[in-house]
Design a protein around this motif. Structure first.
Motif, PDB file in Angstrom:
ATOM      1  N   LEU A  13       2.880 -18.067  10.830  1.00  0.00           N
ATOM      2  CA  LEU A  13       3.620 -17.623  12.010  1.00  0.00           C
ATOM      3  C   LEU A  13       3.250 -16.208  12.431  1.00  0.00           C
ATOM      4  O   LEU A  13       3.553 -15.796  13.543  1.00  0.00           O
ATOM      5  N   GLY A  14       2.638 -15.458  11.532  1.00  0.00           N
ATOM      6  CA  GLY A  14       2.166 -14.115  11.869  1.00  0.00           C
ATOM      7  C   GLY A  14       3.268 -13.068  11.936  1.00  0.00           C
ATOM      8  O   GLY A  14       3.125 -12.082  12.643  1.00  0.00           O
ATOM      9  N   TRP A  15       4.361 -13.278  11.224  1.00  0.00           N
ATOM     10  CA  TRP A  15       5.448 -12.289  11.243  1.00  0.00           C
ATOM     11  C   TRP A  15       5.007 -10.991  10.586  1.00  0.00           C
ATOM     12  O   TRP A  15       5.478  -9.924  10.938  1.00  0.00           O
ATOM     13  N   VAL A  16       4.131 -11.080   9.597  1.00  0.00           N
ATOM     14  CA  VAL A  16       3.534  -9.904   8.976  1.00  0.00           C
ATOM     15  C   VAL A  16       2.035 -10.057   9.177  1.00  0.00           C
ATOM     16  O   VAL A  16       1.384 -10.819   8.490  1.00  0.00           O
ATOM     17  N   GLY A  17       1.489  -9.345  10.150  1.00  0.00           N
ATOM     18  CA  GLY A  17       0.114  -9.578  10.539  1.00  0.00           C
ATOM     19  C   GLY A  17      -0.892  -8.572  10.017  1.00  0.00           C
ATOM     20  O   GLY A  17      -2.071  -8.858   9.952  1.00  0.00           O
ATOM     21  N   SER A  18      -0.457  -7.389   9.623  1.00  0.00           N
ATOM     22  CA  SER A  18      -1.372  -6.356   9.183  1.00  0.00           C
ATOM     23  C   SER A  18      -1.758  -6.574   7.719  1.00  0.00           C
ATOM     24  O   SER A  18      -0.897  -6.772   6.860  1.00  0.00           O
ATOM     25  N   VAL A  19      -3.049  -6.541   7.448  1.00  0.00           N
ATOM     26  CA  VAL A  19      -3.529  -6.736   6.077  1.00  0.00           C
ATOM     27  C   VAL A  19      -3.018  -5.623   5.174  1.00  0.00           C
ATOM     28  O   VAL A  19      -2.651  -5.861   4.022  1.00  0.00           O
ATOM     29  N   HIS A  20      -2.951  -4.405   5.694  1.00  0.00           N
ATOM     30  CA  HIS A  20      -2.458  -3.281   4.902  1.00  0.00           C
ATOM     31  C   HIS A  20      -0.999  -3.502   4.508  1.00  0.00           C
ATOM     32  O   HIS A  20      -0.613  -3.226   3.366  1.00  0.00           O
ATOM     33  N   GLU A  21      -0.186  -3.990   5.427  1.00  0.00           N
ATOM     34  CA  GLU A  21       1.218  -4.262   5.109  1.00  0.00           C
ATOM     35  C   GLU A  21       1.350  -5.374   4.081  1.00  0.00           C
ATOM     36  O   GLU A  21       2.199  -5.316   3.194  1.00  0.00           O
ATOM     37  N   ILE A  22       0.502  -6.389   4.179  1.00  0.00           N
ATOM     38  CA  ILE A  22       0.537  -7.481   3.209  1.00  0.00           C
ATOM     39  C   ILE A  22       0.173  -6.971   1.820  1.00  0.00           C
ATOM     40  O   ILE A  22       0.792  -7.363   0.820  1.00  0.00           O
ATOM     41  N   GLU A  23      -0.788  -6.086   1.743  1.00  0.00           N
ATOM     42  CA  GLU A  23      -1.158  -5.512   0.446  1.00  0.00           C
ATOM     43  C   GLU A  23      -0.002  -4.713  -0.141  1.00  0.00           C
ATOM     44  O   GLU A  23       0.261  -4.784  -1.347  1.00  0.00           O
ATOM     45  N   GLN A  24       0.700  -3.946   0.687  1.00  0.00           N
ATOM     46  CA  GLN A  24       1.838  -3.171   0.203  1.00  0.00           C
ATOM     47  C   GLN A  24       2.967  -4.086  -0.256  1.00  0.00           C
ATOM     48  O   GLN A  24       3.602  -3.848  -1.294  1.00  0.00           O
ATOM     49  N   ILE A  25       3.232  -5.139   0.496  1.00  0.00           N
ATOM     50  CA  ILE A  25       4.281  -6.077   0.106  1.00  0.00           C
ATOM     51  C   ILE A  25       3.887  -6.798  -1.184  1.00  0.00           C
ATOM     52  O   ILE A  25       4.735  -7.048  -2.057  1.00  0.00           O
ATOM     53  N   ALA A  26       2.602  -7.118  -1.352  1.00  0.00           N
ATOM     54  CA  ALA A  26       2.144  -7.762  -2.580  1.00  0.00           C
ATOM     55  C   ALA A  26       2.339  -6.827  -3.781  1.00  0.00           C
ATOM     56  O   ALA A  26       2.721  -7.276  -4.863  1.00  0.00           O
ATOM     57  N   GLU A  27       2.075  -5.533  -3.597  1.00  0.00           N
ATOM     58  CA  GLU A  27       2.294  -4.580  -4.684  1.00  0.00           C
ATOM     59  C   GLU A  27       3.770  -4.503  -5.049  1.00  0.00           C
ATOM     60  O   GLU A  27       4.129  -4.411  -6.222  1.00  0.00           O
ATOM     61  N   ILE A  28       4.647  -4.538  -4.053  1.00  0.00           N
ATOM     62  CA  ILE A  28       6.081  -4.532  -4.328  1.00  0.00           C
ATOM     63  C   ILE A  28       6.470  -5.804  -5.078  1.00  0.00           C
ATOM     64  O   ILE A  28       7.282  -5.764  -5.998  1.00  0.00           O
ATOM     65  N   GLY A  29       5.860  -6.929  -4.720  1.00  0.00           N
ATOM     66  CA  GLY A  29       6.128  -8.177  -5.414  1.00  0.00           C
ATOM     67  C   GLY A  29       5.712  -8.131  -6.877  1.00  0.00           C
ATOM     68  O   GLY A  29       6.422  -8.630  -7.749  1.00  0.00           O
ATOM     69  N   VAL A  30       4.588  -7.502  -7.148  1.00  0.00           N
ATOM     70  CA  VAL A  30       4.132  -7.363  -8.536  1.00  0.00           C
ATOM     71  C   VAL A  30       5.106  -6.496  -9.323  1.00  0.00           C
ATOM     72  O   VAL A  30       5.459  -6.795 -10.467  1.00  0.00           O
ATOM     73  N   VAL A  31       5.582  -5.418  -8.716  1.00  0.00           N
ATOM     74  CA  VAL A  31       6.547  -4.550  -9.390  1.00  0.00           C
ATOM     75  C   VAL A  31       7.836  -5.318  -9.672  1.00  0.00           C
ATOM     76  O   VAL A  31       8.423  -5.187 -10.752  1.00  0.00           O
ATOM     77  N   LEU A  32       8.288  -6.129  -8.733  1.00  0.00           N
ATOM     78  CA  LEU A  32       9.505  -6.904  -8.946  1.00  0.00           C
ATOM     79  C   LEU A  32       9.317  -7.948 -10.045  1.00  0.00           C
ATOM     80  O   LEU A  32      10.264  -8.263 -10.762  1.00  0.00           O
ATOM     81  N   LEU A  33       8.115  -8.463 -10.196  1.00  0.00           N
ATOM     82  CA  LEU A  33       7.864  -9.425 -11.270  1.00  0.00           C
ATOM     83  C   LEU A  33       7.877  -8.757 -12.646  1.00  0.00           C
ATOM     84  O   LEU A  33       8.172  -9.409 -13.647  1.00  0.00           O
ATOM     85  N   LEU A  34       7.542  -7.477 -12.686  1.00  0.00           N
ATOM     86  CA  LEU A  34       7.538  -6.780 -13.963  1.00  0.00           C
ATOM     87  C   LEU A  34       8.972  -6.529 -14.397  1.00  0.00           C
ATOM     88  O   LEU A  34       9.360  -6.436 -15.459  1.00  0.00           O
TER      89      LEU A  34
END
Length: 68
Positions: free
Chosen positions: A47-68
């Motif tokens: 759907l493209g709600w989060v379209g910026s690759v940089h933002e996706i990378e930041q959200i992925a890093e937050i996801g990794v921290v939450l998994l820890l």
């Protein structure tokens, strides 16, 4: 100001993931499948709600921290 934009994207991500996981749990499918479906829906190829690759990378890093 970009922190507030990322926070909004995180809220959208969590709300969509919650909704998809609830639907898939009714179908007796695992939660990880719901997280993958939510990520595919929200990402730039969905759907493209989060379209910026940089933002996706930041959200992925937050996801990794939450998994820890």
């Amino acid at each position: 100001m970009s922190e507030l934009h990322i926070l909004g994207d995180l809220v959208v991500l969590f709300a969509t993931a919650l909704a998809v996981v609830l639907v898939l749990s009714r179908l007796r499918l695992p939660a990880i499948a719901g997280f993958l479906v939510a990520g595919a829906l929200i990402g730039p190829s969905g759907l493209g709600w989060v379209g910026s690759v940089h933002e996706i990378e930041q959200i992925a890093e937050i996801g990794v921290v939450l998994l820890l």
